[in-house]
Motif scaffolding. Structure first.
Motif, PDB file in Angstrom:
ATOM      1  N   UNK A  26       0.846  -1.180   0.000  1.00 52.43           N
ATOM      2  CA  UNK A  26       0.000   0.000   0.000  1.00 52.43           C
ATOM      3  C   UNK A  26       0.889   1.240   0.000  1.00 52.43           C
ATOM      4  N   UNK A  27       0.430   2.277  -0.685  1.00 53.25           N
ATOM      5  CA  UNK A  27       1.191   3.526  -0.711  1.00 53.25           C
ATOM      6  C   UNK A  27       0.685   4.467   0.371  1.00 53.25           C
ATOM      7  N   UNK A  28       1.587   5.260   0.965  1.00 55.87           N
ATOM      8  CA  UNK A  28       3.034   5.331   0.731  1.00 55.87           C
ATOM      9  C   UNK A  28       3.775   4.140   1.353  1.00 55.87           C
ATOM     10  N   UNK A  29       4.911   3.809   0.748  1.00 57.86           N
ATOM     11  CA  UNK A  29       5.761   2.717   1.208  1.00 57.86           C
ATOM     12  C   UNK A  29       7.177   3.236   1.402  1.00 57.86           C
ATOM     13  N   UNK A  30       7.720   3.043   2.579  1.00 58.98           N
ATOM     14  CA  UNK A  30       8.962   3.707   2.965  1.00 58.98           C
ATOM     15  C   UNK A  30      10.153   3.333   2.102  1.00 58.98           C
ATOM     16  N   UNK A  31      10.219   2.100   1.604  1.00 59.84           N
ATOM     17  CA  UNK A  31      11.426   1.675   0.911  1.00 59.84           C
ATOM     18  C   UNK A  31      11.425   1.974  -0.582  1.00 59.84           C
ATOM     19  N   UNK A  32      10.364   2.548  -1.124  1.00 61.66           N
ATOM     20  CA  UNK A  32      10.373   2.945  -2.524  1.00 61.66           C
ATOM     21  C   UNK A  32      11.274   4.164  -2.728  1.00 61.66           C
ATOM     22  N   UNK A  33      11.941   4.197  -3.890  1.00 60.72           N
ATOM     23  CA  UNK A  33      12.846   5.317  -4.196  1.00 60.72           C
ATOM     24  C   UNK A  33      12.036   6.473  -4.784  1.00 60.72           C
ATOM     25  N   UNK A  34      11.229   7.079  -3.931  1.00 57.67           N
ATOM     26  CA  UNK A  34      10.342   8.165  -4.344  1.00 57.67           C
ATOM     27  C   UNK A  34      11.172   9.424  -4.605  1.00 57.67           C
ATOM     28  N   UNK A  35      10.869  10.165  -5.678  1.00 57.93           N
ATOM     29  CA  UNK A  35      11.630  11.392  -5.953  1.00 57.93           C
ATOM     30  C   UNK A  35      11.572  12.385  -4.800  1.00 57.93           C
ATOM     31  N   UNK A  36      12.639  13.157  -4.705  1.00 54.01           N
ATOM     32  CA  UNK A  36      12.741  14.227  -3.724  1.00 54.01           C
ATOM     33  C   UNK A  36      12.816  15.545  -4.499  1.00 54.01           C
ATOM     34  N   UNK A  37      11.659  16.137  -4.832  1.00 56.62           N
ATOM     35  CA  UNK A  37      11.667  17.332  -5.679  1.00 56.62           C
ATOM     36  C   UNK A  37      12.590  18.428  -5.115  1.00 56.62           C
ATOM     37  N   UNK A  38      13.321  19.049  -6.019  1.00 57.16           N
ATOM     38  CA  UNK A  38      14.237  20.113  -5.638  1.00 57.16           C
ATOM     39  C   UNK A  38      13.474  21.430  -5.642  1.00 57.16           C
ATOM     40  N   UNK A  39      13.431  22.096  -4.526  1.00 57.42           N
ATOM     41  CA  UNK A  39      12.708  23.368  -4.413  1.00 57.42           C
ATOM     42  C   UNK A  39      13.642  24.520  -4.713  1.00 57.42           C
ATOM     43  N   UNK A  40      13.191  25.424  -5.569  1.00 54.85           N
ATOM     44  CA  UNK A  40      14.007  26.588  -5.922  1.00 54.85           C
ATOM     45  C   UNK A  40      13.386  27.847  -5.340  1.00 54.85           C
TER      46      UNK A  40
END
Length: 308
Positions: A294-308
């Motif tokens: 089920x999502x969210x799942x801790x071990x998935x390599x989810x993107x970390x959006x870069x904030x500008x």
């Protein structure tokens, strides 16, 4: 042959492939047996179409992957992919490799096409990995063992993010327990097995590694064109933890993709999700107790959006 079989056993490798493939007791960290991957999601517009279709068909997508490479997405498109991903993993192909090089041998031999040629192309592929990671993506598709080995060292040295995942592509081509263990030792975090392996062959690989295996349920024509929906329950049983990967037979090759192919790529992505619904319904019919994440799942390599 017994001496050879005995030696394989001494190395912790399976010595035979039995007709009755054993049930895997291995699992994802959350206890799940399977997850769903949609490949060939070539850009933000295609990703939007895939997620929209997933909502329509009630399909949970754990990972999407892409084949044209981070190098063929603009910086803004990379950032948009990271923003759109939500709780899903996004894995971008690390390019260029031989198939896009100036040599001719790659057009003759598929095993050569996936390799990085010479030092300069090694640098180019690693730079593509670096650029993708800098945009906030946390998973890359790798086809070459040397690229994998160096990228893993870069990750260990802090040159790449420590949470970056390396997904070994089906084009790496390793197909037996010993060779796939080499990929694991070099730093692979998940391994896409060849599309035409039998259930006993997949089981023998599972016996030798704890890596999640990525298995095409339906494969593109240039990877065999196999449709294995009725085998899904057995694949989950013997290969867990496994990503069920829904490619598409009878579809055009869209690599490298771009604006000229976006409508086609989007429709192909939508159809892959529809095929996933069909496959998952078969899994529910034949193995109703199979467990997914089920999502969210801790071990998935989810993107970390870069904030500008």
């Amino acid at each position: 042959m017994q001496q050879t079989r005995d030696f394989l056993s001494s190395q912790g490798l399976p010595a035979t492939e039995s007709g009755e493939a054993p049930t895997s007791t291995k699992r994802f960290p959350d206890g799940a047996q399977y997850r769903v991957e949609i490949p060939s999601v070539e850009g933000p517009e295609v990703l939007r179409g895939v997620f929209e279709q997933a909502r329509t068909h009630d399909v949970t997508i754990h990972r999407i992957s892409q084949g044209s490479g981070g190098m063929l997405l603009t910086g803004d498109e990379l950032a948009e992919m990271a923003e759109l991903a939500g709780h899903a993993e996004v894995s971008l192909f690390a390019r260029p490799v031989a198939a896009w090089d100036t040599g001719s041998m790659a057009t003759i031999s598929g095993s050569v096409a996936a390799q990085a040629r010479g030092t300069e192309q090694l640098v180019h592929v690693l730079e593509d990995v670096r650029r993708t990671a800098e945009a906030g993506l946390r998973s890359v598709l790798i086809t070459d063992l040397g690229v994998l080995a160096v990228a893993a060292r870069m990750r260990a040295a802090g040159e790449l993010p420590s949470d970056l995942r390396f997904k070994a592509s089906v084009q790496m081509g390793l197909a037996n327990p010993a060779s796939i263990r080499i990929a694991e030792d070099l730093g692979a975090d998940t391994y896409n097995v060849p599309t035409d392996l039998s259930i006993p062959q997949i089981a023998s690989i599972r016996a030798a590694t704890s890596l999640p295996l990525d298995v095409y349920v339906e494969s593109p024509d240039d990877l065999g064109g196999f449709v294995r929906h009725y085998e899904i329950a057995e694949i989950v049983r013997v290969a867990a933890p496994v990503y069920l990967k829904f490619g598409l037979r009878n579809a055009p090759n869209i690599y490298p993709s771009g604006l000229h192919l976006t409508p086609t790529a989007t429709l192909l992505g939508r159809e892959r999700v529809r095929r996933a619904r069909i496959g998952l319904d078969m899994l529910d019919r034949h193995a109703p107790d199979a467990k997914t994440s089920q999502l969210p799942t801790a071990d998935l390599a989810v993107p970390q959006p870069v904030r500008h």
